[in-house]
Design a protein around this motif. Structure first.
Motif, PDB file in Angstrom:
ATOM      1  N   ARG A   1       3.109 -52.266   9.350  1.00  0.00           N
ATOM      2  CA  ARG A   1       3.702 -50.842   9.986  1.00  0.00           C
ATOM      3  C   ARG A   1       4.274 -51.098  11.011  1.00  0.00           C
ATOM      4  O   ARG A   1       4.942 -50.669  11.020  1.00  0.00           O
ATOM      5  CB  ARG A   1       2.409 -50.635  10.884  1.00  0.00           C
ATOM      6  N   PHE A   2       4.149 -52.550  11.559  1.00  0.00           N
ATOM      7  CA  PHE A   2       6.020 -52.842  12.347  1.00  0.00           C
ATOM      8  C   PHE A   2       6.684 -53.525  11.198  1.00  0.00           C
ATOM      9  O   PHE A   2       7.797 -54.228  11.998  1.00  0.00           O
ATOM     10  CB  PHE A   2       4.880 -53.325  14.052  1.00  0.00           C
ATOM     11  N   GLY A   3       6.364 -53.224  10.198  1.00  0.00           N
ATOM     12  CA  GLY A   3       7.763 -53.814   9.486  1.00  0.00           C
ATOM     13  C   GLY A   3       7.984 -55.524   9.195  1.00  0.00           C
ATOM     14  O   GLY A   3       9.381 -56.621   8.279  1.00  0.00           O
ATOM     15  N   PHE A   4       6.810 -56.613   9.461  1.00  0.00           N
ATOM     16  CA  PHE A   4       6.395 -57.035   8.904  1.00  0.00           C
ATOM     17  C   PHE A   4       6.209 -57.663   7.676  1.00  0.00           C
ATOM     18  O   PHE A   4       5.046 -56.371   7.062  1.00  0.00           O
ATOM     19  CB  PHE A   4       5.762 -58.251  10.172  1.00  0.00           C
ATOM     20  N   ASP A   5       6.220 -58.373   7.230  1.00  0.00           N
ATOM     21  CA  ASP A   5       4.969 -58.946   5.815  1.00  0.00           C
ATOM     22  C   ASP A   5       4.012 -58.803   5.992  1.00  0.00           C
ATOM     23  O   ASP A   5       3.863 -60.282   6.827  1.00  0.00           O
ATOM     24  CB  ASP A   5       6.234 -59.920   4.930  1.00  0.00           C
ATOM     25  N   PRO A   6       2.879 -57.958   5.514  1.00  0.00           N
ATOM     26  CA  PRO A   6       1.760 -58.950   5.858  1.00  0.00           C
ATOM     27  C   PRO A   6       1.737 -59.676   5.243  1.00  0.00           C
ATOM     28  O   PRO A   6       0.125 -60.682   5.532  1.00  0.00           O
ATOM     29  CB  PRO A   6       1.239 -57.337   4.721  1.00  0.00           C
ATOM     30  N   ALA A   7       1.922 -60.460   4.013  1.00  0.00           N
ATOM     31  CA  ALA A   7       1.182 -61.536   4.020  1.00  0.00           C
ATOM     32  C   ALA A   7       1.203 -62.800   4.991  1.00  0.00           C
ATOM     33  O   ALA A   7       0.730 -63.934   4.609  1.00  0.00           O
ATOM     34  CB  ALA A   7       2.176 -62.082   2.746  1.00  0.00           C
ATOM     35  N   VAL A   8       2.089 -62.475   6.052  1.00  0.00           N
ATOM     36  CA  VAL A   8       2.268 -63.921   7.114  1.00  0.00           C
ATOM     37  C   VAL A   8       0.501 -63.694   7.618  1.00  0.00           C
ATOM     38  O   VAL A   8       0.369 -64.549   8.472  1.00  0.00           O
ATOM     39  CB  VAL A   8       3.419 -63.056   7.525  1.00  0.00           C
ATOM     40  N   SER A   9       0.202 -62.962   7.783  1.00  0.00           N
ATOM     41  CA  SER A   9      -1.518 -62.804   7.767  1.00  0.00           C
ATOM     42  C   SER A   9      -1.912 -63.267   6.808  1.00  0.00           C
ATOM     43  O   SER A   9      -3.497 -62.827   7.259  1.00  0.00           O
ATOM     44  CB  SER A   9      -1.665 -61.407   8.310  1.00  0.00           C
ATOM     45  N   SER A  10      -1.450 -64.614   7.430  1.00  0.00           N
ATOM     46  CA  SER A  10      -2.227 -65.450   5.994  1.00  0.00           C
ATOM     47  C   SER A  10      -3.890 -66.155   6.314  1.00  0.00           C
ATOM     48  O   SER A  10      -4.347 -65.814   8.055  1.00  0.00           O
ATOM     49  CB  SER A  10      -1.447 -67.095   6.314  1.00  0.00           C
TER      50      SER A  10
END
Ligand code: ATP
Ligand code: MG
Length: 458
Positions: free
Chosen positions: A421-430
């Protein structure tokens, strides 16, 4: 065992015997296999092989090499040799390759190319401007384009001719263009063969053409192909002028590349540029270490939480022995949720707007799983030869598991959506990231529950 290892000693011998012998030895070897050999040789031996091969075969080999190898070889070859091979390389690969060369080398090679094939050089200069990870960077300009009034029989003859001259990346679709190369429609080979030979293309073409624009990101290109099931999609500019086409074989590479990247990110690793063995120690320390340090600081909070409950912990070891069980269970459940949601978002099945539905679903899933695991935890704790009251201890463990698993499922699913939603890559929430967050939460829940349930016992 790799073919190159098998051929190793023989190959070394052949290499010393000169070009003719080399050419003869490689005559019947498939380009893929030669590429495998070339990959393992040092650059000077590799260039020997490339020089020995006829240009079209050399091009087949070059196309199959990893890009750092391609660049090394093209840089080591003379301008003319390099240009000769480039002419034979598929246009889309050709552009990628030229893009990889450093600026000086690129100009030299393009100049040599200009002398031999001015048209090819011109086209490369045009395509080099597109980012390699976009439709423009993936496309080839070698396609079959014909006017709307072409009769079917002529169209088939034209396909034959272009194919003979190797000027069509795919003959599966004929693109019908009008004035100024504006795309009017598309006809598949099947349509063409089944049509009456005296009909014209405009009579049988599909007019609503699904198209890409040059700036479309490769992930979108892959999604469009998967969605429409065409083996190639045309690329047009803002005026509908046909620029080129992207074929499915290039998209397969993209899909693999993107999936590798996502898998690495989800494992808490900054994506690697090269394969595992081609990546050196320094790069690994940096790419794995940077996230490990971040996660480490997150995990430090567990010490803070435990310190806050040191009274409780000091009273009995009974509570301590179940800490790993509870927080690891939470971490596992959270990782499962985040994996499902991240993948779902990548595939476009889930968007951050669905968060209410996702949370509702995760709460029910989390409760079911929590009750199941909590029951197992209850049994295990009950069998413990504990100082504390068995029912209260087991109760604390079971209730904590239910709460932690449910919470972890919700957090694991919501966090990727928040990031997206805030424009980050969700895959970062590894996975490790979720696990760290859940560990801290798990401890707080467990100690809270234990304080409450056991309060009565003291
Ligand atoms: P087969 O499926 O057996 O390979 P086909 O003729 O059905 O043969 P498809 O690739 O499935 O070939 O294409 C189906 C139809 O869609 C064809 O009539 C083709 O002209 C049309 N088509 C091809 N590309 C596009 C496109 N980019 N946009 C819209 N329609 C297209
Ligand atoms: Mg079909």
């Amino acid at each position: 065992m790799r073919l190159s290892t098998l051929l190793g000693p023989d190959l070394k011998a052949v290499l010393t015997r000169g070009e003719e012998a080399l050419r003869a030895a490689l005559e019947d070897v498939h380009a893929e296999d030669i590429a495998e050999i070339v990959e393992d040789l040092d650059v000077s031996d590799a260039t020997l092989i490339m020089r020995a091969l006829p240009a079209d075969r050399a091009a087949d080999v070059v196309e199959r090499l990893p890009s750092d190898r391609q660049v090394a070889i093209l840089s080591a070859l003379g301008d003319v040799d390099a240009a000769e091979i480039l002419v034979e390389v598929d246009p889309d690969d050709r552009v990628d390759l030229v893009q990889e060369l450093d600026e000086d080398r690129r100009q030299e090679v393009l100049a040599a190319l200009e002398e031999r094939e001015p048209e090819v050089a011109e086209e490369v200069r045009e395509l080099v401007g597109y980012h390699p990870e976009t439709a423009g960077g993936l496309m080839t300009t070698e396609l079959v384009r014909l006017g709307p009034d072409t009769v079917i029989a002529d169209a088939i003859a034209e396909i034959r001719r272009l194919s003979d001259e190797d000027q069509a990346e795919t003959i599966y679709y004929v693109y019908v263009v009008g004035y100024g190369d504006r795309l009017l429609g598309v006809v598949s080979l099947r349509d063409l063969i089944l049509a009456r030979p005296d009909h014209t293309l405009s009579e049988i073409m599909t007019e609503k053409v699904v198209t890409l624009i040059p700036s479309d990101h490769q992930e979108r290109v892959a999604n469009m192909m998967a969605r429409y099931d065409f083996t190639a999609l045309p690329v047009v500019d803002e005026h509908g002028v046909l620029l080129g086409l992207v074929t499915v074989d290039d998209v397969v590479d993209v899909v693999i590349e993107e999936a590798t990247e996502d898998a690495q990110k989800q494992g808490g690793i900054v994506p690697l540029e090269d394969s595992y063995f081609a990546t050196n120690l320094r790069e690994f320390v940096w790419k794995r270490g940077s996230w490990l340090v971040v996660l480490f600081f997150g995990q430090l909070l567990t010490a803070t939480v435990m310190r806050r409950y040191d009274d409780l912990l000091a009273r009995t070891i009974d509570l301590v022995i179940f800490i790993p069980l509870i927080i690891a269970t939470g971490g596992n459940a959270g990782s499962q949720s985040s994996t499902l949601i991240i993948r779902g978002m990548t595939l476009g099945e889930i968007s951050p707007r669905d968060w209410v539905r996702v949370v509702a679903k995760e709460i029910s899933i989390g409760l079911c799983l929590g009750v199941l695991l909590g029951a197992l935890g209850f049994l295990r704790a009950f069998l413990e030869d504990a100082e504390l009251d068995a029912v209260r201890l087991s109760g604390s463990v079971a209730i904590s598991i239910v709460a932690v698993v449910t919470l972890a499922s919700v957090v694991g699913s919501v966090l990727p959506m928040v990031l997206r939603r805030f424009g980050f890559d969700p895959a970062v929430s590894s996975t490790p990231f979720i696990a760290s967050v859940v560990d801290v939460m798990g401890l707080m829940v467990y100690f809270g529950v234990a304080t409450f349930v056991l309060h009565l016992a003291f």
